[in-house]
Design an enzyme around this catalytic site. Structure first.
Site, PDB file in Angstrom:
ATOM      1  N   ASP A  13      33.510  50.717  39.651  1.00  0.00           N
ATOM      2  CA  ASP A  13      32.166  51.276  39.864  1.00  0.00           C
ATOM      3  C   ASP A  13      31.136  50.225  40.265  1.00  0.00           C
ATOM      4  OD1 ASP A  13      33.262  53.702  39.089  1.00  0.00           O
ATOM      5  OD2 ASP A  13      32.740  53.393  36.988  1.00  0.00           O
ATOM      6  N   LYS A  16      31.579  49.924  45.532  1.00  0.00           N
ATOM      7  CA  LYS A  16      32.489  49.705  46.676  1.00  0.00           C
ATOM      8  C   LYS A  16      32.238  50.722  47.786  1.00  0.00           C
ATOM      9  CE  LYS A  16      35.915  50.150  43.746  1.00  0.00           C
ATOM     10  NZ  LYS A  16      35.189  50.118  42.444  1.00  0.00           N
ATOM     11  N   GLY A  40      35.960  57.110  42.024  1.00  0.00           N
ATOM     12  CA  GLY A  40      34.827  57.913  42.485  1.00  0.00           C
ATOM     13  C   GLY A  40      33.928  56.964  43.242  1.00  0.00           C
ATOM     14  N   HIS A  41      33.931  57.050  44.554  1.00  0.00           N
ATOM     15  CA  HIS A  41      33.172  56.109  45.388  1.00  0.00           C
ATOM     16  C   HIS A  41      31.968  56.837  45.978  1.00  0.00           C
ATOM     17  CE1 HIS A  41      36.904  53.309  45.938  1.00  0.00           C
ATOM     18  NE2 HIS A  41      36.561  53.504  44.685  1.00  0.00           N
ATOM     19  N   THR A  42      30.785  56.350  45.629  1.00  0.00           N
ATOM     20  CA  THR A  42      29.557  57.055  46.007  1.00  0.00           C
ATOM     21  C   THR A  42      28.896  56.394  47.203  1.00  0.00           C
ATOM     22  OG1 THR A  42      29.260  57.354  43.637  1.00  0.00           O
ATOM     23  CG2 THR A  42      27.402  57.972  45.043  1.00  0.00           C
ATOM     24  N   THR A 129      41.172  58.645  33.035  1.00  0.00           N
ATOM     25  CA  THR A 129      40.380  59.698  33.681  1.00  0.00           C
ATOM     26  C   THR A 129      41.126  61.048  33.635  1.00  0.00           C
ATOM     27  OG1 THR A 129      41.379  59.190  35.811  1.00  0.00           O
ATOM     28  CG2 THR A 129      39.302  58.066  35.292  1.00  0.00           C
ATOM     29  N   GLN A 222      39.071  51.030  41.708  1.00  0.00           N
ATOM     30  CA  GLN A 222      38.962  50.414  40.386  1.00  0.00           C
ATOM     31  C   GLN A 222      38.411  48.981  40.523  1.00  0.00           C
ATOM     32  OE1 GLN A 222      42.277  52.279  40.954  1.00  0.00           O
ATOM     33  NE2 GLN A 222      40.767  53.833  40.528  1.00  0.00           N
ATOM     34  N   GLY A 300      31.902  61.796  34.752  1.00  0.00           N
ATOM     35  CA  GLY A 300      30.567  62.010  34.182  1.00  0.00           C
ATOM     36  C   GLY A 300      30.363  61.300  32.848  1.00  0.00           C
ATOM     37  N   ARG A 301      31.383  60.539  32.398  1.00  0.00           N
ATOM     38  CA  ARG A 301      31.250  59.851  31.107  1.00  0.00           C
ATOM     39  C   ARG A 301      30.190  58.755  31.183  1.00  0.00           C
ATOM     40  NH1 ARG A 301      37.272  57.878  29.910  1.00  0.00           N
ATOM     41  NH2 ARG A 301      37.160  57.530  32.159  1.00  0.00           N
ATOM     42  N   ARG A 303      28.793  55.208  31.058  1.00  0.00           N
ATOM     43  CA  ARG A 303      29.409  53.891  31.221  1.00  0.00           C
ATOM     44  C   ARG A 303      28.831  52.954  30.165  1.00  0.00           C
ATOM     45  NH1 ARG A 303      28.328  54.012  37.596  1.00  0.00           N
ATOM     46  NH2 ARG A 303      30.069  55.330  38.234  1.00  0.00           N
ATOM     47  N   LYS A 329      23.204  46.381  42.773  1.00  0.00           N
ATOM     48  CA  LYS A 329      22.318  46.919  41.737  1.00  0.00           C
ATOM     49  C   LYS A 329      21.354  45.886  41.176  1.00  0.00           C
ATOM     50  CE  LYS A 329      23.931  50.859  39.954  1.00  0.00           C
ATOM     51  NZ  LYS A 329      24.711  51.928  39.321  1.00  0.00           N
ATOM     52  N   GLY A 330      20.982  44.912  42.033  1.00  0.00           N
ATOM     53  CA  GLY A 330      19.976  43.932  41.629  1.00  0.00           C
ATOM     54  C   GLY A 330      18.701  44.639  41.163  1.00  0.00           C
ATOM     55  N   SER A 410      22.371  44.078  47.132  1.00  0.00           N
ATOM     56  CA  SER A 410      22.061  45.501  47.246  1.00  0.00           C
ATOM     57  C   SER A 410      20.926  45.851  46.278  1.00  0.00           C
ATOM     58  CB  SER A 410      23.327  46.306  46.933  1.00  0.00           C
ATOM     59  OG  SER A 410      23.050  47.684  46.942  1.00  0.00           O
TER      60      SER A 410
HETATM   61  P1  GDP Z   1      32.411  52.518  43.308  1.00  0.00           P
HETATM   62  O1  GDP Z   1      33.407  53.253  42.490  1.00  0.00           O
HETATM   63  O2  GDP Z   1      32.622  51.026  43.248  1.00  0.00           O
HETATM   64  O3  GDP Z   1      32.288  53.014  44.713  1.00  0.00           O
HETATM   65  O4  GDP Z   1      30.990  52.770  42.601  1.00  0.00           O
HETATM   66  P2  GDP Z   1      30.442  54.172  42.047  1.00  0.00           P
HETATM   67  O5  GDP Z   1      30.074  55.030  43.191  1.00  0.00           O
HETATM   68  O6  GDP Z   1      31.369  54.743  41.036  1.00  0.00           O
HETATM   69  O7  GDP Z   1      29.182  53.694  41.219  1.00  0.00           O
HETATM   70  C1  GDP Z   1      28.153  52.963  41.795  1.00  0.00           C
HETATM   71  C2  GDP Z   1      26.844  53.759  41.581  1.00  0.00           C
HETATM   72  O8  GDP Z   1      25.743  52.918  41.842  1.00  0.00           O
HETATM   73  C3  GDP Z   1      26.703  54.922  42.538  1.00  0.00           C
HETATM   74  O9  GDP Z   1      25.965  55.937  41.906  1.00  0.00           O
HETATM   75  C4  GDP Z   1      25.909  54.332  43.693  1.00  0.00           C
HETATM   76  O10 GDP Z   1      25.153  55.303  44.407  1.00  0.00           O
HETATM   77  C5  GDP Z   1      25.004  53.396  42.965  1.00  0.00           C
HETATM   78  N1  GDP Z   1      24.595  52.174  43.678  1.00  0.00           N
HETATM   79  C6  GDP Z   1      25.318  51.422  44.550  1.00  0.00           C
HETATM   80  N2  GDP Z   1      24.621  50.311  44.898  1.00  0.00           N
HETATM   81  C7  GDP Z   1      23.460  50.386  44.231  1.00  0.00           C
HETATM   82  C8  GDP Z   1      22.322  49.513  44.147  1.00  0.00           C
HETATM   83  O11 GDP Z   1      22.255  48.449  44.730  1.00  0.00           O
HETATM   84  N3  GDP Z   1      21.300  49.918  43.321  1.00  0.00           N
HETATM   85  C9  GDP Z   1      21.329  51.084  42.630  1.00  0.00           C
HETATM   86  N4  GDP Z   1      20.285  51.380  41.847  1.00  0.00           N
HETATM   87  N5  GDP Z   1      22.378  51.917  42.679  1.00  0.00           N
HETATM   88  C10 GDP Z   1      23.428  51.566  43.462  1.00  0.00           C
HETATM   89  P1  IMO Z   2      36.415  53.297  40.941  1.00  0.00           P
HETATM   90  O1  IMO Z   2      37.323  53.168  42.127  1.00  0.00           O
HETATM   91  C1  IMO Z   2      35.886  52.764  36.631  1.00  0.00           C
HETATM   92  C2  IMO Z   2      39.417  53.362  34.099  1.00  0.00           C
HETATM   93  C3  IMO Z   2      39.415  54.555  33.166  1.00  0.00           C
HETATM   94  C4  IMO Z   2      40.289  54.018  32.043  1.00  0.00           C
HETATM   95  C5  IMO Z   2      41.328  53.195  32.793  1.00  0.00           C
HETATM   96  C6  IMO Z   2      42.630  53.933  33.067  1.00  0.00           C
HETATM   97  O2  IMO Z   2      35.462  54.431  41.037  1.00  0.00           O
HETATM   98  O3  IMO Z   2      35.760  51.997  40.616  1.00  0.00           O
HETATM   99  P2  IMO Z   2      43.366  55.874  34.718  1.00  0.00           P
HETATM  100  O4  IMO Z   2      42.785  57.226  34.963  1.00  0.00           O
HETATM  101  O5  IMO Z   2      43.420  55.000  35.914  1.00  0.00           O
HETATM  102  O6  IMO Z   2      44.688  55.936  34.006  1.00  0.00           O
HETATM  103  O7  IMO Z   2      42.359  55.188  33.663  1.00  0.00           O
HETATM  104  O8  IMO Z   2      40.731  52.829  34.011  1.00  0.00           O
HETATM  105  N1  IMO Z   2      39.165  53.697  35.518  1.00  0.00           N
HETATM  106  C7  IMO Z   2      38.021  53.431  36.168  1.00  0.00           C
HETATM  107  N2  IMO Z   2      36.856  52.917  35.714  1.00  0.00           N
HETATM  108  N3  IMO Z   2      36.027  53.055  37.944  1.00  0.00           N
HETATM  109  C8  IMO Z   2      37.194  53.546  38.412  1.00  0.00           C
HETATM  110  O9  IMO Z   2      37.432  53.714  39.739  1.00  0.00           O
HETATM  111  C9  IMO Z   2      38.252  53.781  37.503  1.00  0.00           C
HETATM  112  N4  IMO Z   2      39.500  54.280  37.626  1.00  0.00           N
HETATM  113  C10 IMO Z   2      40.050  54.199  36.414  1.00  0.00           C
HETATM  114  O10 IMO Z   2      38.112  54.857  32.726  1.00  0.00           O
HETATM  115  O11 IMO Z   2      39.545  53.144  31.241  1.00  0.00           O
HETATM  116 MG    MG Z   3      33.438  54.654  40.925  1.00  0.00          MG
END
Ligand code: GDP
Ligand code: IMO
Ligand code: MG
Length: 427
Positions: A13, A16, A40-42, A129, A222, A300-301, A303, A329-330, A410
């Site tokens: 998270d 990416k 979950g890539h946002t 998950t 991950q 939705g857990r 973090r 997320k600076g 960012s």
């Molecule tokens: P990923 O799994 O690495 O793609 O990351 P996630 O999407 O799970 O979580 C990153 C969260 O931070 C998302 O809600 C993004 O929209 C948000 N995000 C990404 N870059 C920034 C940033 O520079 N600042 C803020 N405030 N939010 C960011």
């Molecule tokens: P992205 O790509 C954050 C964590 C789960 C759990 C452990 C094992 O969005 O960064 P799994 O379902 O893989 O067997 O869970 O890994 N986990 C993540 N945590 N971001 C993820 O993906 C994750 N994918 C798995 O919370 O602790």
């Molecule tokens: Mg994610």
């Protein structure tokens, strides 16, 4: 042309999805190499937020191919939901999305096994998950798995039934009730969607593309501290999330890899169980969670939140061969008077500056330095010259500790809130 890699250096998270989307105009192909819908890539642009689980984060750019590589595990049910959303937005899925025939399929019973295993572990649960990731990779390495290529075979239903029978037998060992038939309709609908996509021999496709001069970006899922070999085992995921995973998950040889972009938050988060030395249980951690909207994009857990961990980051940079860093997320730290940086651990009574064998069992507490915050709203800034002095000082301080340049900072979730620290990084 070579392949660049972008991957997370913490516990996932890191942002990416956002950076892959921002960098996509520089590439012809974006390829996921491991993980599955646990990711979950946002990405955000034009005021809309999109969350991708299986599909690479380059999908919103016309003309760019998005490859789901052999190292990925696919849940057809989740894939169908993702595809249906994108089709509504006018994305040309048939042309833009290519799926490796060698990617393994998550069955409904894999998800049941995941859940049964977690319940049985009780307070020692991984915090999975529950997407069936572990059981599917177990069947892959156990040589029982079903691959995308198998769904086209006339005996697919029999292959499916044989594996499900095995799973029923394993599930008998758990005190766990389930109703499989109610999950199977959606699964077979998803299989039909999968059959309508473009299956490829992705290792051939990618190597030919490289020969033809195409540029490829491999997108990690991950984070390095969740890697099955090098993460905080057993509180990890079941794949190799590190650069080496690109080779096995796409069929790309190590000597074809060029830039390795490691991405980290200006602080640190973790979701699920497992050690997290810099976790902050006070109001400060809660403030980071609130400002950073730190809730899982997949489950939705909440973090867990805390401070940046230099020994862990140095370890991730070493294992991955990171050539440059993106700090995400600076802006979340914009209102903090001071920022803590964990430079060392106290580990088993000793002060160390590296990531040891285990931080699960031996008491590991952070040693912090405190840095002055910048107390400025950075979310509307658009160039490195505009960044506040104390934020630049934080960047330089981290670069010095990590011995790696930070090329992107960012300052918000939107595509536009991305600052290049040198002229050519986003050009
Ligand atoms: P990923 O799994 O690495 O793609 O990351 P996630 O999407 O799970 O979580 C990153 C969260 O931070 C998302 O809600 C993004 O929209 C948000 N995000 C990404 N870059 C920034 C940033 O520079 N600042 C803020 N405030 N939010 C960011
Ligand atoms: P992205 O790509 C954050 C964590 C789960 C759990 C452990 C094992 O969005 O960064 P799994 O379902 O893989 O067997 O869970 O890994 N986990 C993540 N945590 N971001 C993820 O993906 C994750 N994918 C798995 O919370 O602790
Ligand atoms: Mg994610």
């Amino acid at each position: 042309m070579a392949v660049d890699v972008l991957l997370g250096l913490q516990w996932g998270d890191e942002g990416k999805g956002k950076i892959v989307d921002v960098l996509t105009p520089k590439y012809d192909i974006i390829a996921r190499f491991q993980g599955g819908p646990n990711a979950g890539h946002t990405l955000e642009f034009e005021g809309i937020k999109h969350v991708l689980h299986t599909i690479p984060s380059g999908i919103f750019h016309n003309g760019v191919k998005n490859v789901v590589g052999n190292g990925v595990v696919i849940d057809p049910v989740i894939l169908k939901v993702e595809i249906d959303k994108l089709l509504k937005m006018g994305v040309d899925i048939k042309a833009q999305l290519l799926i490796s025939k060698k990617a393994h399929i998550i069955l409904p019973t894999h998800k049941l096994l995941d859940k049964a295993s977690e319940i049985a572990k009780g307070k020692h649960k991984i915090g999975s998950t529950l997407k069936g990731i572990g059981p599917t990779y177990m069947d892959k390495t156990g040589r029982n798995g079903i691959r995308v290529g198998d769904v086209f075979a006339p005996n697919f239903k029999e292959t499916y039934a044989t594996l499900v029978e095995k799973h029923h037998n394993i599930l008998k060992n758990y005190d766990f009730d389930y109703n499989l038939s109610e999950l199977e309709d959606a699964f077979f609908e998803g299989i039909e969607t999968l059959k309508g996509l473009t299956p490829i021999d992705s290792e051939h496709y990618l190597n030919q593309a490289m020969k033809a001069g195409k540029k490829i970006l491999a997108e990690g899922a991950q984070g390095s501290l969740l890697d099955v070999d090098f993460g905080t085992y057993p509180f990890v995921t079941s794949s190799n999330t590190i650069t080496a995973g690109t080779c096995t998950g796409l069929g790309i040889a190590p000597n074809k890899i060029d830039r390795i972009i490691g991405i980290f938050k200006a602080y640190c988060t973790r979701v699920g169980s497992g050690p997290f030395p810099t976790e902050d249980f006070t109001e400060t951690g809660a403030k980071i969670r609130e400002i950073g909207h730190e809730f899982g994009a997949t489950t939705g857990r909440e973090r867990r939140c805390g401070w940046i961990d230099i020994p862990a980051l140095k370890y991730a940079i070493m294992i991955n061969g990171v050539t440059e860093l993106s700090m995400m997320k600076g802006d979340v730290l914009d209102t903090f008077e001071t920022i803590k940086v964990c430079t060392h651990y106290m580990h088993g009574g000793e002060k160390i500056d590296f990531f040891p064998y285990s931080i699960n069992d031996t008491e590991t507490t952070p040693v912090y330095e405190e840095i002055q915050g910048w107390n400025t709203d950075t979310t509307k800034l658009d160039s490195s010259e505009a960044l506040p002095e104390n934020l630049i000082a934080y960047v330089k301080y981290l670069e010095n500790l990590l011995e790696t340049p930070i090329t992107i900072v960012s300052v918000g979730p939107d595509r536009s809130q991305t600052i290049a620290m040198n002229a050519d990084v986003l050009a």
